[in-house]
Design a protein around this motif. Structure first.
Motif, PDB file in Angstrom:
ATOM      1  N   SER A  98      28.295  37.350  43.882  1.00 55.93           N
ATOM      2  CA  SER A  98      28.109  37.237  45.189  1.00 55.93           C
ATOM      3  C   SER A  98      29.453  36.575  45.736  1.00 55.93           C
ATOM      4  N   VAL A  99      30.123  35.590  45.236  1.00 56.45           N
ATOM      5  CA  VAL A  99      31.513  35.040  45.761  1.00 56.45           C
ATOM      6  C   VAL A  99      32.311  36.210  45.670  1.00 56.45           C
ATOM      7  N   THR A 100      32.248  36.955  44.506  1.00 51.89           N
ATOM      8  CA  THR A 100      33.307  38.316  44.516  1.00 51.89           C
ATOM      9  C   THR A 100      33.010  39.297  45.419  1.00 51.89           C
ATOM     10  N   LEU A 101      31.817  39.517  45.742  1.00 45.12           N
ATOM     11  CA  LEU A 101      31.505  40.471  46.773  1.00 45.12           C
ATOM     12  C   LEU A 101      32.106  39.890  48.354  1.00 45.12           C
ATOM     13  N   THR A 102      31.584  38.678  48.545  1.00 43.53           N
ATOM     14  CA  THR A 102      31.780  38.124  49.800  1.00 43.53           C
ATOM     15  C   THR A 102      33.285  37.965  49.918  1.00 43.53           C
ATOM     16  N   THR A 103      34.222  37.776  49.084  1.00 43.72           N
ATOM     17  CA  THR A 103      35.549  37.610  48.840  1.00 43.72           C
ATOM     18  C   THR A 103      36.375  38.831  49.276  1.00 43.72           C
ATOM     19  N   ALA A 104      35.599  39.860  48.633  1.00 39.33           N
ATOM     20  CA  ALA A 104      36.212  41.451  48.980  1.00 39.33           C
ATOM     21  C   ALA A 104      36.036  41.732  50.350  1.00 39.33           C
ATOM     22  N   LEU A 105      34.820  41.591  50.911  1.00 34.33           N
ATOM     23  CA  LEU A 105      34.559  41.777  52.249  1.00 34.33           C
ATOM     24  C   LEU A 105      35.225  41.160  53.308  1.00 34.33           C
ATOM     25  N   TYR A 106      35.418  39.627  52.940  1.00 40.41           N
ATOM     26  CA  TYR A 106      36.257  38.807  53.770  1.00 40.41           C
ATOM     27  C   TYR A 106      37.772  39.083  53.715  1.00 40.41           C
ATOM     28  N   GLU A 107      38.232  39.651  52.415  1.00 40.71           N
ATOM     29  CA  GLU A 107      39.600  40.125  52.574  1.00 40.71           C
ATOM     30  C   GLU A 107      39.825  41.495  53.442  1.00 40.71           C
ATOM     31  N   THR A 108      38.736  42.195  53.545  1.00 43.05           N
ATOM     32  CA  THR A 108      39.151  43.460  54.266  1.00 43.05           C
ATOM     33  C   THR A 108      38.861  43.285  55.586  1.00 43.05           C
ATOM     34  N   GLY A 109      38.637  42.230  55.957  1.00 46.91           N
ATOM     35  CA  GLY A 109      38.093  41.936  57.418  1.00 46.91           C
ATOM     36  C   GLY A 109      36.767  42.425  57.865  1.00 46.91           C
ATOM     37  N   ILE A 110      35.888  42.593  56.796  1.00 48.62           N
ATOM     38  CA  ILE A 110      34.477  43.181  57.180  1.00 48.62           C
ATOM     39  C   ILE A 110      33.322  41.975  57.217  1.00 48.62           C
ATOM     40  N   ASP A 111      33.576  40.693  56.598  1.00 43.95           N
ATOM     41  CA  ASP A 111      32.964  39.871  56.870  1.00 43.95           C
ATOM     42  C   ASP A 111      33.743  38.531  57.153  1.00 43.95           C
ATOM     43  N   SER A 112      32.956  37.359  57.559  1.00 42.94           N
ATOM     44  CA  SER A 112      33.917  36.030  57.781  1.00 42.94           C
ATOM     45  C   SER A 112      34.194  35.158  56.775  1.00 42.94           C
ATOM     46  N   GLN A 113      34.968  34.073  57.057  1.00 44.85           N
ATOM     47  CA  GLN A 113      35.167  33.208  56.221  1.00 44.85           C
ATOM     48  C   GLN A 113      33.993  32.289  55.913  1.00 44.85           C
ATOM     49  N   GLU A 114      33.365  32.015  57.127  1.00 44.14           N
ATOM     50  CA  GLU A 114      31.727  31.539  56.810  1.00 44.14           C
ATOM     51  C   GLU A 114      31.022  31.992  55.740  1.00 44.14           C
ATOM     52  N   SER A 115      30.895  33.178  55.614  1.00 41.96           N
ATOM     53  CA  SER A 115      30.054  33.743  54.448  1.00 41.96           C
ATOM     54  C   SER A 115      30.608  33.354  53.249  1.00 41.96           C
ATOM     55  N   LEU A 116      31.788  33.435  53.135  1.00 38.70           N
ATOM     56  CA  LEU A 116      32.513  33.336  51.762  1.00 38.70           C
ATOM     57  C   LEU A 116      32.259  31.875  51.367  1.00 38.70           C
ATOM     58  N   LEU A 117      32.160  30.844  52.455  1.00 39.65           N
ATOM     59  CA  LEU A 117      32.208  29.482  52.193  1.00 39.65           C
ATOM     60  C   LEU A 117      30.822  29.192  51.617  1.00 39.65           C
ATOM     61  N   GLN A 118      29.723  29.960  52.374  1.00 40.04           N
ATOM     62  CA  GLN A 118      28.233  29.692  51.919  1.00 40.04           C
ATOM     63  C   GLN A 118      28.017  30.283  50.451  1.00 40.04           C
ATOM     64  N   ALA A 119      28.830  31.276  50.071  1.00 38.92           N
ATOM     65  CA  ALA A 119      28.543  31.606  48.661  1.00 38.92           C
ATOM     66  C   ALA A 119      29.170  30.872  47.783  1.00 38.92           C
ATOM     67  N   GLN A 120      30.379  30.224  48.208  1.00 38.69           N
ATOM     68  CA  GLN A 120      31.154  29.320  47.204  1.00 38.69           C
ATOM     69  C   GLN A 120      30.262  28.076  47.025  1.00 38.69           C
TER      70      GLN A 120
END
Length: 511
Positions: free
Chosen positions: A218-240
């Motif tokens: 899930s962290v890998t997925l949110t990281t990819a979406l965050y780096e492509t601008g699709i998702d926010s850093q908030e989602s990445l921090l939640q996953a981490q």
């Protein structure tokens, strides 16, 4: 003529004493009646049909037999349980207590027989000078007196004091044997519970390992979406955050597992430093435990048997106290040789003897005997109440664990259904998140709920196994009162084995 009359009087006295030997002033023991229910209420044949792995017991398997832990079909558990009989120190202490109680029986039996002693002596004496004509032959002389007496005494058991003492000690020894079996059963059950606790921790560890791996994805997925601008850093921090929390829980599992491993080592008599068990997640279902009928429970529980034997012991002690109201007769006699010349020491003219009875009767004791009888009567009432309470506790424990198994069986099915729905919810939440329809919070919620449900299922499986072990313990673990040592065996004076596993009452053979 006088010798003939004395001989007849002695024979008459001995005959009278032998007749009185049959008198017993103590109360007769009758086991108090206890009403047993006709059947256990918490599990009916209809309930058994709906419980996974359970069945209605047939006549030949209506009770546990032999090594009860083998019904769990776990070779590792079987090997550990075999070591409890040999190396557990609580079992060894209980066995030593039984041997001490057995020795007390032989001590009491010794009072049936006369006591014979011998006290040879050589005494050098000097008589002072005397003017008395009576002592003129030894006046001022030094001489040696040689004596070799045999003394014998016997107190016949006229009123049953010794018999009741023996009966009390026999009952106490049998109670100690039942306590030994109960200690063994408790240690075996505790080992099984600790073993399944350890295996449950292994299952929880496997669940957390897979959960950590899923959260990493899930962290890998949110990281990819965050780096492509699709998702926010908030989602990445939640996953981490979710991943770090699961990793901490995964690490923490090792504490309880180590403690259960150490507890198992203690139960089998090994230092914790020299014992370890390889990881193996718990995945077994609870076995079908033969329940039997409530009326048989009183014969299958060692603690109930110990309480019942305690009642007979208390009953016998009332007879011991009552016998103090009656007189005691002691027959004593002495025969020996005495002379001042060693050459004539053992010649017939040097012999001497004496024999005769002695009667003793307490006339006044300030109410001591009455108070003693009242004390033992109260102790008998106490032991009766303890027995009935032990029986009630036995029925309660069986019903408690039957109810637990019945309810847990249904709850496990419901929990499995919840996990299946949760897994479908998670798959849908991940797909919608990848498509950008829903936020990561939905995935986070589905993952957290799934882990909680899976963790609950692990705990329910453990509770099922614990309830199964505790039900076996409540049913007596395959023991029954026929395995108590008989009164004859308890009073035996022959050599005994010192190995608790060999000398303790054995479980019934497997049929």
């Amino acid at each position: 003529m006088q010798l003939r009359i004395r001989g007849r009087a002695t024979v008459t006295l001995l005959g009278s004493l032998l007749l009185l030997q049959g008198c017993n002033v103590g109360p007769k023991y009758n086991r108090p009646a206890v009403q047993a229910p006709g059947s256990f209420k918490e599990v009916t044949p209809e309930d058994l049909k709906s419980m996974d792995g359970w069945k209605v017991a047939q006549p030949q398997d209506s009770t546990l037999h032999g090594k009860w832990w083998e019904i769990f079909q776990d070779p590792q558990l079987n090997a550990l349980e075999e070591q409890v009989n040999i190396s557990n120190q609580n079992v060894a202490a209980a066995f030593a207590n039984f041997m001490a109680a057995r020795a007390l029986v032989r001590e009491a039996r010794a009072q049936y027989f006369p006591t014979v002693s011998v006290g040879p002596s050589i005494l050098r004496q000097h008589q002072p000078s005397s003017t008395s004509s009576a002592n003129s032959s030894f006046s001022g002389r030094t001489f040696v007196s040689y004596s070799f007496p045999f003394d014998a005494s016997w107190t016949p058991d006229l009123w049953g004091r010794v018999r009741n003492t023996v009966r009390a000690n026999v009952a106490n020894a049998q109670a100690s044997a039942a306590d030994l079996e109960n200690t063994l059963l408790t240690a075996q059950a505790e080992l099984a519970v600790d073993y399944f606790q350890l295996r449950s921790q292994d299952a929880l560890k496997a669940l957390l390992d897979s959960t950590v791996q899923a959260y990493k994805e899930s962290v890998t997925l949110t990281t990819a979406l965050y780096e492509t601008g699709i998702d926010s850093q908030e989602s990445l921090l939640q996953a981490q955050t979710q991943l770090a929390t699961a990793q901490a829980q995964d690490t923490n599992v090792g504490i309880l597992r180590s403690q259960y491993e150490h507890a198992i080592a203690m139960l089998i008599g090994k230092p914790a430093s020299d014992f370890s068990l390889a990881a193996m997640p718990l995945n077994a279902a609870p076995p079908a435990v033969p329940i039997g009928v409530p009326s048989k429970l009183l014969e299958r529980r060692p603690d109930v048997a110990a309480a019942e034997r305690g009642m007979e012991q208390s009953n016998a002690l009332i007879g011991v106290a009552t016998a103090a109201y009656y007189p005691t007769i002691t027959l004593s006699g002495t025969f020996g040789f005495q002379n001042t010349s060693i050459a004539d020491w053992f010649t017939w003219p040097s012999h001497y003897w004496s024999v005769g009875p002695q009667l003793a009767q307490t006339i006044f004791d300030g109410g001591l005997r009455r108070a003693t009888v009242i004390q033992y009567q109260a102790q008998y009432d106490q032991s009766t109440a303890n027995y009935r309470q032990t029986v009630l506790t036995a029925f309660q424990q069986v019903e408690d664990n039957l109810a637990a198994l019945r309810i847990l069986s249904l709850e496990v099915q419901q929990q499995q259904a919840a996990i299946e729905f949760n897994q479908r919810f998670l798959a849908l939440a991940i797909d919608r998140y990848k498509l950008g329809i829903d936020p990561y919070l939905n995935v986070l919620t589905a993952q957290t709920t799934l882990f909680a449900n899976q963790q609950a299922l692990v705990q329910l499986r453990l509770q099922e196994m614990q309830a199964s072990v505790q039900l076996v313990e409540a049913l007596g673990g395959g023991w029954d009162t026929s395995l108590l040592p008989s009164k004859k065996a308890v009073q035996s004076v022959g050599p005994v084995q010192t190995d608790p596993a060999a000398a303790a009452p054995k479980p019934a053979p497997t049929t």
